[in-house]
Design an enzyme around this catalytic site. Structure first.
Site, PDB file in Angstrom:
ATOM      1  CB  ILE B 130      -5.379  36.915  14.536  1.00 11.48           C
ATOM      2  CG1 ILE B 130      -5.648  36.920  13.032  1.00 11.48           C
ATOM      3  CG2 ILE B 130      -6.614  36.498  15.303  1.00 11.48           C
ATOM      4  CD1 ILE B 130      -5.772  35.513  12.450  1.00 11.48           C
ATOM      5  N   GLY B 131      -4.991  38.969  17.341  1.00  9.77           N
ATOM      6  CA  GLY B 131      -4.589  38.934  18.754  1.00  9.77           C
ATOM      7  C   GLY B 131      -5.510  38.069  19.577  1.00  9.77           C
ATOM      8  CB  SER B 133      -2.762  32.457  21.115  1.00 14.26           C
ATOM      9  OG  SER B 133      -3.475  31.547  20.332  1.00 14.26           O
ATOM     10  CD  GLU B 248      -7.899  31.907  12.093  1.00 16.02           C
ATOM     11  OE1 GLU B 248      -8.461  32.806  12.735  1.00 16.02           O
ATOM     12  OE2 GLU B 248      -6.890  31.318  12.501  1.00 16.02           O
TER      13      GLU B 248
END
Lengths: 233, 379
Positions: B130-131, B133, B248
């Site tokens: 997951i990109g 932060s 999530e």
């Protein structure tokens, strides 16, 4: 919620409102004592889902009247108390939200302050957990036709969870209300004092924790999950 | 949030058989290694296990058959997930792809993207990270600065992601990037699906305080990806990410990931436990039972096509608190040496050290409480 249960709740609200001044008599006259009695025996033919809904209203409107005792026998009183507690906690949350959105200090509503928001979020989580516990207990009781032995795990877990929530919910409700919540005039104590009483009634934390803990210990480590999933969903 | 209903958890099919089949499968296929790998098991990487799980039909269950999925109901998948977590199975390799990237590709992706990625996800062979932060965008996700500029050859990406779990073993990243020049905050963002073997991408490990390599820094230096890497609508990245976070935050992993410790505690206490141990086991059981009811209700709401953002946040907040509290309370009561090598001591040590991350990953406690407060009608 089914239409029949909606109607039942509307009736409960109206009758309990009258009972605030008139006492338990109108509740008896309206036939709430027949809620669990089968229709074949001239009762209402309701289930524990209905009782849960009615007692959540009683917990807010008439927490000091023996409505739970009128509806259910002694063995079901711990379960009934969970429903009363869920209702009272929902009301404490509702009063708190209204108060912080209305009361202004430092030029803005209290609800604009992050510290107050975080406190109310914590409280809401506890209330949701108790509402979920009350609903899950109701579906278990209905699945086993109100056999309290067959529902012993859920009764213990739900009453214990509700007991443990009382400290958090009552404390935060009073904290965000400030002095007005501590007055006789304001409605908050009408739910927080019963909550304090119900925590110790029909089994306090230590009672249910010991009982549930021994039951789970007998299942063994992996047995807990197997038992929990075999009992529902 | 007030008065919102509890959704009945009512999956189709024979759920008892689904559980029994999976338990029988696990009895043969679950690696019987270190007990510590069973705690926090959705961070345990085991590609062989993921592949076997996929072959058995337990990955990508809700995806359509034409993409290699099982066309199963989301609540059937929920049952499988809670069984895997309760057993402490090493599901970390495929976890993110199965939980959120696959469903997001199905919902927002192009036909080409679906055909290219979903079959590998359903096989338990294609892993995703997951990109979100960045160094300047943690809790304040709208501060994302990584850019993607559209050129005749495709999207050219520059910037940096951080705290990217599993980037070092993942094949793809679903990244939130700023596609509109001069845009600010949550406008002008888009999601790109990036093959991590594309030239110009550098992945560097960040070792956590437990000594594990879970998360990474990922650098993009003039990385060129095709036009077809855009997922969903250009400029709608924020809305899509919000949907992704619903997936999530709502799952049973928020209360069940350290179940191995409760199992070890119960076994150590024995069938006739000391009073203080019985009390602790009772309290932890009541909390876990209530959390399971909340989690199932949230899953049912999600499966009904509604947005359970607030309910998911309640599950995450209470689940995180439960999982952080458990090792502390066990340590307070059980006489266990820090370096002891029995199962309970090893799990206790591992979870005490891991637990600070529980209320950080997937949204900090403060952010989650803020979402709940907004749901209450505050702000």
């Amino acid at each position: 919620m089914s239409a029949a249960r909606e109607m039942l709740c509307d009736t409960a609200r109206a009758v309990f409102a009258e009972a605030v001044t008139a006492g338990i008599a109108p509740v008896e006259e309206a036939g709430f004592g027949l809620l669990l009695v089968p229709e074949t025996e001239n009762g209402f033919g309701g289930d524990w889902g209905d009782v849960n809904a009615v007692l959540q209203i009683a917990g807010v409107v008439v927490p000091d009247l023996p409505v739970a005792e009128l509806i259910a026998g002694e063995a079901l009183q711990p379960a009934a108390t969970v429903s009363l507690m869920a209702g009272a906690m929902g009301q404490a949350l509702s009063l708190s939200i209204d108060h912080v959105n209305t009361r202004q200090q430092f030029g803005r509503p209290l609800g604009k302050f992050q510290a107050v928001q975080q406190s109310l979020a914590v409280m809401a989580c506890e209330v949701r957990a108790v509402e979920a516990a009350a609903a899950a207990l109701a579906s278990r009781l209905d699945a086993v036709r109100l056999d309290v032995i067959a529902a012993d795990f859920e009764i213990a877990a739900a009453k214990l969870r509700a007991n443990r929530a009382v400290g958090v919910v009552a404390a935060i409700a009073h904290q965000v209300h400030g002095a007005i919540g501590f007055t006789e005039e304001y409605d908050l104590h009408r739910v927080t004092v019963p909550l304090m009483r119900w925590r110790g009634a029909h089994g306090n934390d230590a009672f249910w924790a010991a009982r549930l803990g021994r039951q789970v210990a007998a299942l063994g480590g992996r047995g807990l999950w197997k038992a929990m999933t075999a009992r529902g969903a | 949030m007030q008065g919102f209903a509890l959704y009945p958890f009512d999956p189709p099919g024979d759920i008892a058989a689904l559980r029994a089949d999976l338990r029988a499968w696990l009895a043969v296929n679950q690696p019987q290694g270190d007990v510590v790998a069973q705690a926090n098991c959705w961070a345990s990487f085991d590609a062989g296990f993921s592949r076997a799980l996929g072959a058995a039909g337990y990955v990508g269950m809700t995806l359509p058959v034409r993409y290699g999925g099982g066309d199963r109901h989301p609540l059937e998948r929920y049952v499988v997930i809670e069984e895997l977590l309760a057993a402490g199975a090493p599901v970390g390799a495929h976890w993110i792809a199965d939980r959120q990237t696959g469903p997001l590709i199905l919902r927002y992706g192009s036909e080409e993207q679906r055909e290219r990625y979903l079959p590998g996800i359903a096989k338990g062979e294609l892993y995703a990270c997951i990109g979100l932060s960045e160094p300047g965008a943690g809790s304040d996700l709208a501060a994302v600065r990584t850019t993607a500029r559209e050129t005749p050859d495709g999207w050219r990406i520059n910037g940096q992601k951080i705290w990217t779990t599993g980037a070092h073993f993942s094949h793809i990243m679903l990244a939130l990037v700023r596609t509109e020049e001069g845009s600010e905050r949550n406008a002008g963002l888009s999601q790109l699906l990036i093959d991590l073997d594309t030239p110009g991408i550098t992945i560097r490990p960040i070792i956590d305080m437990a000594g594990h390599h879970d998360f990474n820094e990922v650098f993009f230096d003039d990385v060129l990806v095709p036009h077809g890497a855009l997922v969903g609508e250009r400029g709608q990245g924020w809305k899509q990410v919000t949907a992704e976070l619903g997936l999530e935050r709502s799952g049973p992993e928020r209360y069940l990931s350290s179940h191995a410790l409760l199992v070890a505690l119960i076994d150590a206490a024995g069938p006739d436990p000391a009073p203080e141990l019985a009390t602790l086991i009772g309290e932890l059981t009541a909390e876990m039972w209530a959390l399971r009811q909340l989690s199932m209700s949230t899953a049912a709401k999600l499966a009904a096509g509604e947005d359970p953002m607030v309910e998911a946040s309640v599950v995450k907040e209470l689940g995180n608190a439960f999982e952080q509290d458990m090792p502390r309370r066990v340590q307070a009561i059980v006489d266990s040496g820090w370096d002891d090598e029995d199962d309970l001591a090893k799990l206790l040590r591992a979870l005490l050290i891991a637990s600070p991350s529980f209320s950080l990953r997937g949204g900090t406690r403060e952010v989650i409480r803020g979402i709940i407060a907004r749901g209450l009608g505050l702000r």
